[in-house]
Motif scaffolding. Structure first.
Motif, PDB file in Angstrom:
ATOM      1  N   GLU A  16      48.112 -50.893 -73.447  1.00 41.94           N
ATOM      2  CA  GLU A  16      48.754 -49.610 -73.175  1.00 41.94           C
ATOM      3  C   GLU A  16      47.750 -48.454 -73.148  1.00 41.94           C
ATOM      4  OE1 GLU A  16      52.264 -48.819 -75.410  1.00 41.94           O
ATOM      5  OE2 GLU A  16      52.946 -50.899 -75.339  1.00 41.94           O
ATOM      6  N   THR A  17      46.490 -48.767 -73.376  1.00 44.27           N
ATOM      7  CA  THR A  17      45.458 -47.723 -73.322  1.00 44.27           C
ATOM      8  C   THR A  17      44.601 -47.910 -72.072  1.00 44.27           C
ATOM      9  OG1 THR A  17      43.787 -49.011 -74.522  1.00 44.27           O
ATOM     10  CG2 THR A  17      45.367 -47.718 -75.838  1.00 44.27           C
ATOM     11  N   PRO A  18      44.045 -46.827 -71.531  1.00 43.68           N
ATOM     12  CA  PRO A  18      43.144 -46.956 -70.373  1.00 43.68           C
ATOM     13  C   PRO A  18      41.955 -47.858 -70.658  1.00 43.68           C
ATOM     14  CG  PRO A  18      43.789 -44.664 -70.687  1.00 43.68           C
ATOM     15  CD  PRO A  18      44.278 -45.408 -71.889  1.00 43.68           C
ATOM     16  N   GLU A  19      41.430 -47.776 -71.878  1.00 46.33           N
ATOM     17  CA  GLU A  19      40.279 -48.598 -72.237  1.00 46.33           C
ATOM     18  C   GLU A  19      40.653 -50.087 -72.249  1.00 46.33           C
ATOM     19  OE1 GLU A  19      39.956 -44.519 -73.721  1.00 46.33           O
ATOM     20  OE2 GLU A  19      41.463 -46.085 -74.061  1.00 46.33           O
ATOM     21  N   LYS A  39      40.766 -55.689 -66.774  1.00 47.81           N
ATOM     22  CA  LYS A  39      40.389 -55.823 -65.361  1.00 47.81           C
ATOM     23  C   LYS A  39      38.961 -56.332 -65.219  1.00 47.81           C
ATOM     24  CE  LYS A  39      43.535 -52.318 -63.491  1.00 47.81           C
ATOM     25  NZ  LYS A  39      43.635 -51.009 -62.787  1.00 47.81           N
ATOM     26  N   ALA A  40      38.061 -55.861 -66.068  1.00 43.29           N
ATOM     27  CA  ALA A  40      36.667 -56.303 -66.005  1.00 43.29           C
ATOM     28  C   ALA A  40      36.560 -57.794 -66.325  1.00 43.29           C
ATOM     29  CB  ALA A  40      35.815 -55.488 -66.969  1.00 43.29           C
ATOM     30  N   ALA A  41      37.335 -58.251 -67.308  1.00 41.99           N
ATOM     31  CA  ALA A  41      37.306 -59.672 -67.667  1.00 41.99           C
ATOM     32  C   ALA A  41      37.839 -60.530 -66.518  1.00 41.99           C
ATOM     33  CB  ALA A  41      38.139 -59.907 -68.925  1.00 41.99           C
ATOM     34  N   ILE A  42      38.902 -60.069 -65.871  1.00 45.04           N
ATOM     35  CA  ILE A  42      39.467 -60.812 -64.741  1.00 45.04           C
ATOM     36  C   ILE A  42      38.479 -60.866 -63.587  1.00 45.04           C
ATOM     37  CG2 ILE A  42      41.295 -60.774 -62.983  1.00 45.04           C
ATOM     38  CD1 ILE A  42      43.161 -59.644 -65.156  1.00 45.04           C
ATOM     39  N   GLN A  43      37.815 -59.749 -63.314  1.00 44.42           N
ATOM     40  CA  GLN A  43      36.833 -59.706 -62.227  1.00 44.42           C
ATOM     41  C   GLN A  43      35.667 -60.649 -62.468  1.00 44.42           C
ATOM     42  OE1 GLN A  43      35.869 -55.549 -62.033  1.00 44.42           O
ATOM     43  NE2 GLN A  43      37.770 -54.979 -60.993  1.00 44.42           N
ATOM     44  N   ASP A  44      35.368 -60.912 -63.744  1.00 45.51           N
ATOM     45  CA  ASP A  44      34.243 -61.779 -64.087  1.00 45.51           C
ATOM     46  C   ASP A  44      34.632 -63.258 -64.105  1.00 45.51           C
ATOM     47  OD1 ASP A  44      31.488 -62.123 -64.954  1.00 45.51           O
ATOM     48  OD2 ASP A  44      32.314 -62.645 -66.923  1.00 45.51           O
ATOM     49  N   PHE A  90      42.292 -61.004 -55.166  1.00 49.00           N
ATOM     50  CA  PHE A  90      41.738 -61.990 -54.236  1.00 49.00           C
ATOM     51  C   PHE A  90      40.853 -61.332 -53.178  1.00 49.00           C
ATOM     52  CE2 PHE A  90      44.996 -64.649 -56.111  1.00 49.00           C
ATOM     53  CZ  PHE A  90      44.398 -65.903 -56.123  1.00 49.00           C
ATOM     54  N   ALA A  91      41.173 -60.089 -52.812  1.00 45.08           N
ATOM     55  CA  ALA A  91      40.314 -59.381 -51.850  1.00 45.08           C
ATOM     56  C   ALA A  91      38.929 -59.152 -52.438  1.00 45.08           C
ATOM     57  CB  ALA A  91      40.955 -58.050 -51.456  1.00 45.08           C
ATOM     58  N   ALA A  92      38.877 -58.863 -53.735  1.00 44.99           N
ATOM     59  CA  ALA A  92      37.596 -58.627 -54.397  1.00 44.99           C
ATOM     60  C   ALA A  92      36.841 -59.925 -54.671  1.00 44.99           C
ATOM     61  CB  ALA A  92      37.818 -57.868 -55.705  1.00 44.99           C
ATOM     62  N   LYS A  93      37.599 -61.019 -54.852  1.00 41.11           N
ATOM     63  CA  LYS A  93      36.973 -62.304 -55.183  1.00 41.11           C
ATOM     64  C   LYS A  93      37.739 -63.410 -54.456  1.00 41.11           C
ATOM     65  CE  LYS A  93      34.695 -64.343 -59.169  1.00 41.11           C
ATOM     66  NZ  LYS A  93      34.404 -64.186 -60.613  1.00 41.11           N
TER      67      LYS A  93
END
Length: 340
Positions: A205-208, A214-219, A243-246
């Protein structure tokens, strides 16, 4: 061996073959995660599930299953019934349901987020649906995949446990505000499912917290989830964008009734989903009875692992849509064919 055990045996055999080709060979049965015997006080299966939370009862035109697995499910019954139930919810449910059709009960339960199903409402004519291609086939990466496991309870963590046993690097991310209930209810079972994974908690629920997620998913190469689609909309996570990003990404989406379609937001747990898929036995008098403890969970967890491994071997780019009720129907069909 029972027909249901034979079905899971075939799933486990495919996992043996796939994991041997992709990493370390995994015998799913040896992980101790395919049943909860010794973890919960379980009674014999009947009209009441072994864990006691789910029951089957008559509606005006068929049979229903209702699962009061969470405290909030009890709180939803007055709105579902349209009246107060006092201290005897199951008596009220049984009396009320006989005046209402299965379709009406299912529709009102879906609106409220109550895990209820008509027995046998989900039918299939063959194996589970193929994965949906959302990205492009990628060249296989060297080494074993990175996995983010956002799932909870049984089916999703089981899939993650198999990937971890194969040698994948699995990061389990838990909601700080909504921890996995199995941590408390079945701590030993939780450890079996998640002990080989790196674990962390985030406040979504926090921006952080959302940024870290999102960073973990992207990695990652593979993502395992067990939440409904709308949960990811609230987090600002869109599968098409992922999927567009990866393009070679693999998203294993475990839900009650499927990732897409009108039923995507229906709530389900292992016992009511088993009933929805017709994974029950019938008495000579024509009444359904449970076959075992939350059987939709282990067959779905194994199917999710198979989908992830097949996707990995094929180069990724797929969303593996694995639904508890649909996998229960697949298992029920296999059992019927074996008995014919």
């Amino acid at each position: 061996m029972s027909p249901f055990a034979s079905f899971m045996g075939r799933q486990s055999a495919e996992i043996l073959d796939l994991t041997a080709r992709l990493g370390q060979r995994v015998d799913a049965g040896s992980l101790g995660v395919l049943d909860r015997r010794g973890q919960l006080e379980l009674g014999p299966p009947g009209s009441r599930s072994p864990n006691g939370a789910c029951r089957m009862f008559r509606a005006s035109d068929g049979w229903m299953a209702l699962n009061l697995a969470r405290d909030e499910d009890h709180d939803l019954i007055p709105a579902w019934l349209g009246c107060d139930f006092g201290t005897a919810p199951w008596v009220s449910v049984s009396l009320y349901a006989r005046r209402v059709t299965c379709a009406e009960l299912v529709a009102s339960a879906a609106r409220l987020g109550l895990p209820a199903a008509a027995v046998g409402e989900i039918m299939v004519d063959g194996p589970d649906a193929p994965p949906q291609r959302l990205g492009a086939v990628a060249c296989q990466t060297s080494g074993l995949p990175k996995v983010v496991d956002l799932s909870a309870l049984w089916a999703g963590p089981l899939c993650g446990a198999i990937l971890a046993a194969m040698g994948a690097r699995v990061l389990r991310i838990e909601s700080l505000r909504r921890p996995d209930p199995t941590r408390i209810s079945t701590p030993e079972f939780f450890q079996r499912l998640n002990g080989a994974k790196q674990q962390t908690s985030l406040d979504f629920e926090t921006p952080e917290g959302r940024a870290s997620l999102k960073a973990a998913i992207q990695d990652a190469d593979i993502l395992i989830t067990s939440a409904r689609p709308r949960a990811f909309s609230g987090l600002g996570i869109n599968p098409d964008e992922v999927f567009a990003a990866k393009p070679g990404f693999i998203w294993v989406a475990i839900t009650g009734y499927g990732w897409r379609g009108a039923a995507a937001d229906r709530v389900a747990f292992g016992d009511d989903a088993a009933a929805a898929g017709g994974l029950v036995r019938w008495t000579p008098g024509g009444a359904p009875r449970f076959l075992g403890d939350a059987l939709a969970d282990p067959v779905t967890g194994l199917a999710a692992a198979i989908g992830a491994l097949r996707g990995l071997e094929a180069g990724g780019g797929v969303l593996v849509d694995v639904a508890l009720a649909r996998m229960a129907a697949v298992a029920a069909l296999s059992i019927r064919k074996a008995a014919a």
